[in-house]
Design an enzyme around this catalytic site. Structure first.
Site, PDB file in Angstrom:
ATOM      1  N   ASP A  45      -5.218 -66.741-102.964  1.00  0.00           N
ATOM      2  CA  ASP A  45      -4.062 -66.509-103.834  1.00  0.00           C
ATOM      3  C   ASP A  45      -4.170 -65.148-104.525  1.00  0.00           C
ATOM      4  OD1 ASP A  45      -2.825 -68.832-103.204  1.00  0.00           O
ATOM      5  OD2 ASP A  45      -2.773 -69.656-105.225  1.00  0.00           O
ATOM      6  N   ASP A  86      -9.274 -71.207-101.837  1.00  0.00           N
ATOM      7  CA  ASP A  86      -8.009 -71.540-102.491  1.00  0.00           C
ATOM      8  C   ASP A  86      -7.671 -70.449-103.512  1.00  0.00           C
ATOM      9  OD1 ASP A  86      -5.820 -72.882-103.380  1.00  0.00           O
ATOM     10  OD2 ASP A  86      -6.890 -74.615-104.188  1.00  0.00           O
ATOM     11  N   ASP A 120     -17.731 -65.020-107.182  1.00  0.00           N
ATOM     12  CA  ASP A 120     -17.182 -64.458-108.425  1.00  0.00           C
ATOM     13  C   ASP A 120     -17.115 -62.938-108.333  1.00  0.00           C
ATOM     14  OD1 ASP A 120     -19.961 -64.611-108.359  1.00  0.00           O
ATOM     15  OD2 ASP A 120     -20.172 -64.804-110.526  1.00  0.00           O
ATOM     16  N   TYR A 173     -12.892 -80.676-102.380  1.00  0.00           N
ATOM     17  CA  TYR A 173     -11.628 -81.420-102.430  1.00  0.00           C
ATOM     18  C   TYR A 173     -11.709 -82.742-101.668  1.00  0.00           C
ATOM     19  CZ  TYR A 173      -9.511 -77.106-104.208  1.00  0.00           C
ATOM     20  OH  TYR A 173      -9.196 -75.998-104.956  1.00  0.00           O
ATOM     21  N   LYS A 201     -21.583 -69.197-103.495  1.00  0.00           N
ATOM     22  CA  LYS A 201     -22.414 -68.971-104.681  1.00  0.00           C
ATOM     23  C   LYS A 201     -23.812 -69.508-104.388  1.00  0.00           C
ATOM     24  CE  LYS A 201     -21.121 -68.805-108.806  1.00  0.00           C
ATOM     25  NZ  LYS A 201     -21.040 -67.579-109.604  1.00  0.00           N
TER      26      LYS A 201
END
Ligand code: NAD
Length: 368
Positions: A253, A249, A225, A142, A192
């Site tokens: 959630d 992020d 993942d 970001y 990852k």
């Protein structure tokens, strides 16, 4: 010792409504537990824009840097949707996070037993759930440069850069190890490393810190993942999870919504230690300003009240009082007091924002 300080920034929409209930809780701790706070209040978001033409004044920013903790309600709303990007309400929030250098975002996902039926997962998978996601908040894709949209070979290309320095990984990993020590001594790091160099470095740094400085904490690694899948398959396998800004992020959630309503979810964003040894900190509910229910007395104040409980624990060294406040919220839910967001259609009369706050105060008194 000086009185601990708190800056309240109620913000927009339901922010001032839910903050009104937190003030009752603060008054209760003052009155019944002798916990004094030096409280100041100021504007942020659309409210600050209306008054000053900016979503956060320099004076408010300076005040936020000085206090022991900031408690924020919510920012934004339809009245501000067409403002220029530079003065949108959210810019006030981002400025606070950036200038206070709040690099560790703590998002608990805790299932109150009374709300187990609210989860999209089976109650047995979720009841008793208590996990904490630590998301790196000030770096990664970001913020990485270069970024932008540009022309290449006759077409447009969108570019963002995932970038982490060793010191950025180091400080958020240490925050997560410390938390794990205060909980159940288990930490799972997610990246990852199979496809990203930033993930390889992340794993190396976390592994080294674990081996050298936190050998007592059980450390595991998971590709992000798979982590998402495991959070939905068997969330109770986790205690503390640490991950980068982008994965955090999404994963926070997912984890948070396992437990039901947005009206129940607190958060903390922590930075480097101040002179008193406590981290710079801002506490806020996960939800936004909820313009659809603003001014109707329907907002659930629990997320903001539980954010204050996190402040008691992480900024004021009052872990036992934080436990007391969380237990009071749990008791109110168990007794059946619910705001509208915690009820199915046709289930009876919901409690108003103030009734929910009053019930929590009554449960606190009953705890004495
Ligand atoms: P939202 O979180 O405000 O609302 C989503 C839904 O959840 C709405 O139906 C709302 O009524 C409900 N809800 C949220 N909090 C609740 C509570 N405490 N009690 C009961 N119900 C609650 O998200 P949104 O509608 O996407 O965004 C509204 C505004 O808030 C936008 O301007 C957005 O930019 C802003 N926003 C701010 C923050 C923040 O301040 N941190 C976070 C998210 C969104």
């Amino acid at each position: 010792m000086s009185t601990p300080s708190l800056l309240i920034l109620a913000g927009d929409g339901i922010g001032p409504e839910v903050m009104g209930e937190v003030k009752k809780i603060i008054a209760w701790f003052d009155d019944k537990r002798g916990l004094k706070f030096d409280i100041s209040e100021d504007l942020v978001g659309g409210a600050a824009y209306d008054a000053h033409g900016t979503p956060l004044t320099d004076e408010t920013m300076a005040k936020a840097q000085e206090v022991d903790a900031v408690l924020l309600g919510a920012v934004g709303g339809p009245a501000y949707d067409d403002l220029d990007f530079s003065v949108k309400p959210e810019r006030g929030l981002l400025r606070l996070r950036k200038e206070m250098d709040l690099f560790a975002n703590l998002r608990p996902a805790q299932c109150f037993d009374a709300l187990a039926d609210f989860s999209s997962l089976k109650p047995e998978l979720i009841s008793g759930l208590d996990i904490m996601i630590v998301r790196e908040l000030t770096s990664g894709v970001y913020f990485g440069e270069p970024r932008g949209i540009f022309e290449e070979n006759g077409e447009r290309v969108g570019l963002n850069t995932q970038r982490y320095t060793e010191s950025e990984i180091d400080r958020v990993a240490r925050a997560a190890f410390e938390l794990a020590r205060k909980r159940n001594n288990r930490l799972c790091s997610m990246e990852k490393a199979n496809v990203m160099e930033s993930g390889i470095l992340w794993r190396e740094v976390v592994t080294k810190i674990g081996a050298e400085d936190y050998p007592d904490v059980e450390l595991s690694h998971m590709y992000a993942d798979n982590g998402a899948m495991q959070l939905v398959r068997n969330p109770k396998q986790f205690d503390v999870i640490v991950t980068d800004n982008l994965f955090g992020d999404i994963l926070s959630d997912v984890a948070a919504m396992l437990t039901g309503s947005l009206g129940m979810l607190p958060s903390a964003s922590l930075g480097v230690p101040m002179a008193n040894g406590m981290p710079k900190a801002m506490y806020e509910p996960v939800h936004g300003s909820a313009p659809d229910i603003t001014g109707q007395g329907k907002a659930n104040p629990s997320a903001t009240i539980l954010s204050f409980a996190m402040a008691l624990r992480y900024s004021y060294g009052q872990g036992a009082e934080a436990d007391r406040l969380e237990a009071a919220v749990e008791k109110v839910l168990a007794d059946g007091t619910r705001t509208a967001d915690l009820m199915q259609k046709g289930e009876g009369t919901p409690a108003s924002t103030t009734e929910m706050g009053d019930a929590i105060v009554a449960a606190l008194t009953a705890s004495l």
